[in-house]
Write a protein that holds these residues in place. Structure first.
Motif, PDB file in Angstrom:
ATOM      1  N   ASN A   1      -8.189 -53.029 -24.326  1.00 27.01           N
ATOM      2  CA  ASN A   1      -7.514 -54.116 -25.016  1.00 27.01           C
ATOM      3  C   ASN A   1      -6.064 -53.709 -25.256  1.00 27.01           C
ATOM      4  OD1 ASN A   1      -6.475 -55.493 -27.511  1.00 27.01           O
ATOM      5  ND2 ASN A   1      -8.395 -56.617 -27.279  1.00 27.01           N
ATOM      6  N   VAL A   2      -5.131 -54.489 -24.756  1.00 25.72           N
ATOM      7  CA  VAL A   2      -3.726 -54.096 -24.817  1.00 25.72           C
ATOM      8  C   VAL A   2      -3.227 -54.017 -26.259  1.00 25.72           C
ATOM      9  CG1 VAL A   2      -2.843 -56.461 -24.582  1.00 25.72           C
ATOM     10  CG2 VAL A   2      -1.431 -54.547 -23.852  1.00 25.72           C
ATOM     11  N   GLY A   3      -3.766 -54.887 -27.142  1.00 25.63           N
ATOM     12  CA  GLY A   3      -3.360 -54.820 -28.548  1.00 25.63           C
ATOM     13  C   GLY A   3      -3.766 -53.519 -29.188  1.00 25.63           C
TER      14      GLY A   3
ATOM     15  N   VAL B   1      -8.669 -58.200 -22.360  1.00 28.61           N
ATOM     16  CA  VAL B   1      -9.021 -56.925 -21.730  1.00 28.61           C
ATOM     17  C   VAL B   1      -8.344 -56.844 -20.369  1.00 28.61           C
ATOM     18  CG1 VAL B   1     -10.919 -55.579 -20.757  1.00 28.61           C
ATOM     19  CG2 VAL B   1     -11.205 -56.749 -22.965  1.00 28.61           C
ATOM     20  N   MET B   2      -7.822 -55.678 -20.048  1.00 34.26           N
ATOM     21  CA  MET B   2      -7.194 -55.470 -18.757  1.00 34.26           C
ATOM     22  C   MET B   2      -7.541 -54.076 -18.263  1.00 34.26           C
ATOM     23  SD  MET B   2      -3.266 -55.025 -20.098  1.00 34.26           S
ATOM     24  CE  MET B   2      -2.651 -54.966 -18.429  1.00 34.26           C
TER      25      MET B   2
ATOM     26  N   ASP C   1      -4.517 -64.214 -15.064  1.00 38.18           N
ATOM     27  CA  ASP C   1      -4.032 -63.308 -14.014  1.00 38.18           C
ATOM     28  C   ASP C   1      -3.195 -62.154 -14.545  1.00 38.18           C
ATOM     29  OD1 ASP C   1      -5.207 -64.865 -11.980  1.00 38.18           O
ATOM     30  OD2 ASP C   1      -3.507 -66.245 -12.044  1.00 38.18           O
ATOM     31  N   ASP C   2      -2.382 -62.410 -15.559  1.00 32.47           N
ATOM     32  CA  ASP C   2      -1.497 -61.348 -16.020  1.00 32.47           C
ATOM     33  C   ASP C   2      -1.231 -61.453 -17.514  1.00 32.47           C
ATOM     34  OD1 ASP C   2       0.541 -63.319 -16.359  1.00 32.47           O
ATOM     35  OD2 ASP C   2       1.100 -63.118 -14.266  1.00 32.47           O
ATOM     36  N   ILE C   3      -0.604 -60.429 -18.024  1.00 33.94           N
ATOM     37  CA  ILE C   3      -0.202 -60.360 -19.425  1.00 33.94           C
ATOM     38  C   ILE C   3       1.295 -60.084 -19.468  1.00 33.94           C
ATOM     39  CG2 ILE C   3      -0.379 -59.003 -21.552  1.00 33.94           C
ATOM     40  CD1 ILE C   3      -3.288 -58.575 -20.989  1.00 33.94           C
TER      41      ILE C   3
ATOM     42  N   PRO D   1      -0.495 -57.118 -14.329  1.00 33.31           N
ATOM     43  CA  PRO D   1      -1.666 -57.863 -13.858  1.00 33.31           C
ATOM     44  C   PRO D   1      -2.890 -57.450 -14.654  1.00 33.31           C
ATOM     45  CG  PRO D   1      -1.122 -56.108 -12.318  1.00 33.31           C
ATOM     46  CD  PRO D   1      -0.035 -56.124 -13.347  1.00 33.31           C
ATOM     47  N   ARG D   2      -3.775 -58.418 -14.896  1.00 33.48           N
ATOM     48  CA  ARG D   2      -4.994 -58.102 -15.642  1.00 33.48           C
ATOM     49  C   ARG D   2      -5.875 -57.120 -14.872  1.00 33.48           C
ATOM     50  NH1 ARG D   2      -6.761 -62.291 -18.923  1.00 33.48           N
ATOM     51  NH2 ARG D   2      -8.603 -60.985 -19.326  1.00 33.48           N
ATOM     52  N   THR D   3      -5.857 -57.256 -13.528  1.00 33.16           N
ATOM     53  CA  THR D   3      -6.639 -56.374 -12.663  1.00 33.16           C
ATOM     54  C   THR D   3      -5.751 -55.877 -11.548  1.00 33.16           C
ATOM     55  OG1 THR D   3      -8.651 -57.619 -13.129  1.00 33.16           O
ATOM     56  CG2 THR D   3      -8.697 -56.152 -11.230  1.00 33.16           C
TER      57      THR D   3
END
Length: 508
Positions: free
Chosen positions: A354-356, A387-388, A425-427, A492-494
Motif C-alpha cells: 500500500n503506497v500510503g 495496492v501496487m 492502471d497507475d498512481i 504503474p500499479r503493476t
C-alpha cells in the motif's frame, strides 16, 4: 409570361465538377412552356434540371435534394419571390439563386439582393447570356467547394497528424499552431496566439541559437534538423526536432516561418538513458575498485584517530583538529557509499504494498531528523490506499529522500502535503512542501548527478530517486512554483512483465 424562343445550342465546355450536386439546377416557373424551354437549354449543357411550378413545391423538393443553383421566376402563384426568399434560403443558405423577371423593378431587385440572390435577369432572355451566367455561378460554387474541401483536408491533417505545425512572424510572434501542439504541451490558442514564441516556450540556454536560426530562415529559406526543448504549460520540457521553411508573403504582408516539429522526447530519453547507463557502468567499476581500496585506508584512519584521541585527551585544540579529521573521514566514507549506491544496478524485489503505508513508514524512519521540529505530513485518508507492486525498501528510500529534502529546505512549521490520483492502471503522487520552491534552473538540473543546492551533500539523492522510479516503469519530475516545492511521481500499479516467470532483476 414571355416564352424563351427556341435556340441553337452553343457548345460551351462544361466545367469538371467535383461535387455532384453542383450540376443539379432547380427551376421554379409556373409557365409550362417557359419551364420546358429553360430545362432544354440547361440540359443540353449537361445540367440535371428539376422543374417546379411554385415556391411550396420547390421547398418540398429542397427538403430531399441538393442543388448547385436555383433559377426562379419573380412572380409565382404563391407570391412574389422576394417575399419567399427567406424561406428558400433557410433550407439551402449556400445555394445561389438567379431571379428571372419581365418587370424591371429597381426596389424589388434591391430587396432580392439583400436577401442573398446571386443575379437578376430581365426577360426576354438571351440563352447564350443565361448559360454564361449559370456557368459563371456554378464555377464559382465549384471553386468555393474545392477550397472548402482543401481547407477541411488541411484541418483534418493538422488535427490528426502527430506533429506540431507552428507559424511564426519575422519577430517570433505566434500566428498559428495546431491541435497536436495543444495536446502535447497544454498551451491553448488563447494562451499563446500573438505572444512571442521565444519568450514563452523556449528555455534560456537555447535562446541565442534559435534566434539565429529564425533570422537565418527569414533571410534565406528553410532549415532542417534543428532539435531543441520547448516549455510546456506545466513547466515540463519536450524535445522537438524541427523542419522549417519560409512562407513568402505578398507586397503587403511579411514573410512567415512554417515549422513542423516531431516530438522525439522518448527517443532522446532512451538515448540519454543508454549514455547514462554506460557512464554508470564505468563509474560503478571505478568506484567499486576505489571503495575496496579506500575502505581499508579509511578504517585505518578512523582507528588511528580513535587511538590518537586517547593520547591527546584534555588538549582541546588538538581534540578539535582531530574531530575535523574524523568528520572528513566519515564524509569521505559516506561519499564513496553514495556513489557506489548510485552506480550499482537496481535489483527490484517486487511485492504487493500500500503506497500510503510506505510513505508513513518512511516518515517514521525520519523521527530523529524531526525531533524538536514542527513538521507534519498530510496524507489524505481517502486516497493512496491502492495496492501496487513495488520494491518496498527502494520506495521507502525514495520517500525518505524527498521528505529529508523538505525538512532541510523548509523553516518551521514544515508542512508536507501528499496529493494522490489513483486509477486502475497507475498512481500519480505529488509531494508538496512549503519551502522556498525551485527556480527553473534548479528544476532543469535537479536530477543531474552531483547537482545540489545544499552547502553539503553529494547531489545524488534525487538522481537515485529517479533511477528507482524509472526501474519501476514510472517517471518523476519537479515543478517550478513560488512558495512551494512540487515533486510529481507517476507509477504503474503493476510493472509490465512482473508476472512473467522469466521476469528478473531490473537493472536500470
Amino acid at each position: 409570361m414571355n416564352r424563351i424562343p427556341p435556340i441553337t445550342p452553343v457548345p460551351i465546355q462544361t466545367p469538371n465538377r467535383s461535387m455532384p450536386s453542383l450540376q443539379n439546377i432547380l427551376v421554379i416557373e409556373d409557365d409550362p412552356d417557359a419551364a420546358e424551354s429553360l430545362s432544354d437549354v440547361l440540359s443540353v449543357e449537361g445540367y440535371n434540371v428539376t422543374t417546379t411550378a411554385c415556391v411550396q413545391e420547390a421547398l418540398n423538393v429542397l427538403d430531399s435534394q441538393a442543388f448547385g443553383l436555383i433559377l426562379t421566376d419573380r412572380r409565382l402563384p404563391d407570391g412574389m419571390i422576394e417575399d419567399r426568399l427567406p424561406e428558400i434560403k433557410s433550407g439551402c443558405p449556400e445555394t445561389p439563386i438567379i431571379v428571372v423577371t419581365g418587370y424591371s423593378d429597381l426596389q424589388a431587385a434591391i430587396v432580392a439582393f439583400r436577401h442573398g440572390i446571386s443575379d437578376y435577369v430581365i426577360k426576354p432572355i438571351i440563352p447564350e447570356d443565361l448559360i454564361q451566367t449559370v456557368r459563371r455561378i456554378i464555377e464559382k460554387q465549384e471553386l468555393e467547394y474545392q477550397f472548402q474541401q482543401e481547407h477541411a483536408f488541411a484541418e483534418r491533417l493538422q488535427s490528426t497528424a502527430e506533429a506540431i505545425i507552428l507559424v511564426l512572424d519575422p519577430d517570433g510572434q505566434i500566428v498559428h499552431f495546431n491541435r497536436f501542439f495543444t495536446e502535447l504541451t497544454g498551451w491553448s490558442q488563447q494562451d499563446l496566439i500573438g505572444e512571442n514564441w521565444f519568450d514563452r516556450c523556449i528555455f534560456e540556454d537555447d535562446l541565442s541559437r534559435l534566434h539565429h536560426v529564425h533570422s537565418s530562415i527569414i533571410r534565406s529559406g528553410g532549415h532542417r534538423g534543428i532539435t531543441n526543448r520547448i516549455r510546456c504549460k506545466n513547466g515540463e520540457a519536450r524535445e522537438i526536432r524541427w523542419s522549417n521553411a519560409k512562407l513568402d508573403g505578398d507586397e503587403s504582408e511579411s514573410d512567415y516561418v512554417l515549422s513542423v516539429g516531431i516530438d522525439v522526447s522518448d527517443l532522446a530519453e532512451v538515448t540519454k538513458r543508454a549514455v547514462r547507463a554506460e557512464r554508470l557502468a564505468a563509474i560503478g567499476e571505478t568506484v567499486a575498485a576505489l571503495a575496496h581500496e579506500s575502505r581499508n585506508a579509511i578504517q585505518r584512519m578512523q582507528a588511528a584517530a580513535e587511538v590518537l584521541a586517547l593520547d591527546i585527551r584534555g588538549n582541546h585544540d588538538s581534540e578539535e583538529e582531530l574531530a575535523v579529521i574524523q568528520r572528513a573521514a566519515s564524509d569521505l566514507s559516506t561519499l564513496l557509499e553514495s556513489v557506489r549506491a548510485f552506480a550499482a544496478p537496481i535489483h527490484a524485489n517486487l511485492e504487493s504494498a500500500n503506497v500510503g503505508e510506505i510513505m508513513q513508514r518512511a516518515w517514521s524512519d525520519l523521527q530523529n531528523k524531526r525531533q524538536g521540529r514542527d513538521a507534519t505530513l498530510t496524507v489524505p485518508s481517502d486516497h493512496c490506499q491502492h495496492v501496487m507492486e513495488v520494491d518496498i525498501s527502494r520506495m521507502e528510500q525514495v520517500f525518505r529522500n524527498l521528505f529529508t529534502n523538505s525538512l532541510e529546505a523548509c523553516e518551521d512549521p514544515v508542512d508536507i502535503q501528499i496529493k494522490c490520483q489513483c486509477t486502475d492502471d497507475d498512481i500519480r503522487l505529488s509531494v508538496i512542501d512549503n519551502g522556498p520552491g525551485l527556480n527553473q534552473d534548479q528544476v532543469t538540473h535537479l536530477f543531474e548527478p552531483f547537482y545540489t543546492t545544499k552547502s553539503t551533500g553529494t547531489g545524488l539523492g534525487m538522481p537515485i530517486c529517479q533511477r528507482i522510479i524509472e526501474a519501476h516503469g514510472g517517471a518523476i519530475h519537479a515543478e517550478s512554483q513560488p512558495g512551494q516545492t512540487v515533486i510529481n511521481i507517476c507509477l504503474p500499479r503493476t510493472l509490465p512483465g512482473s508476472h512473467d516467470p522469466s521476469f528478473g532483476p531490473n537493472d536500470a
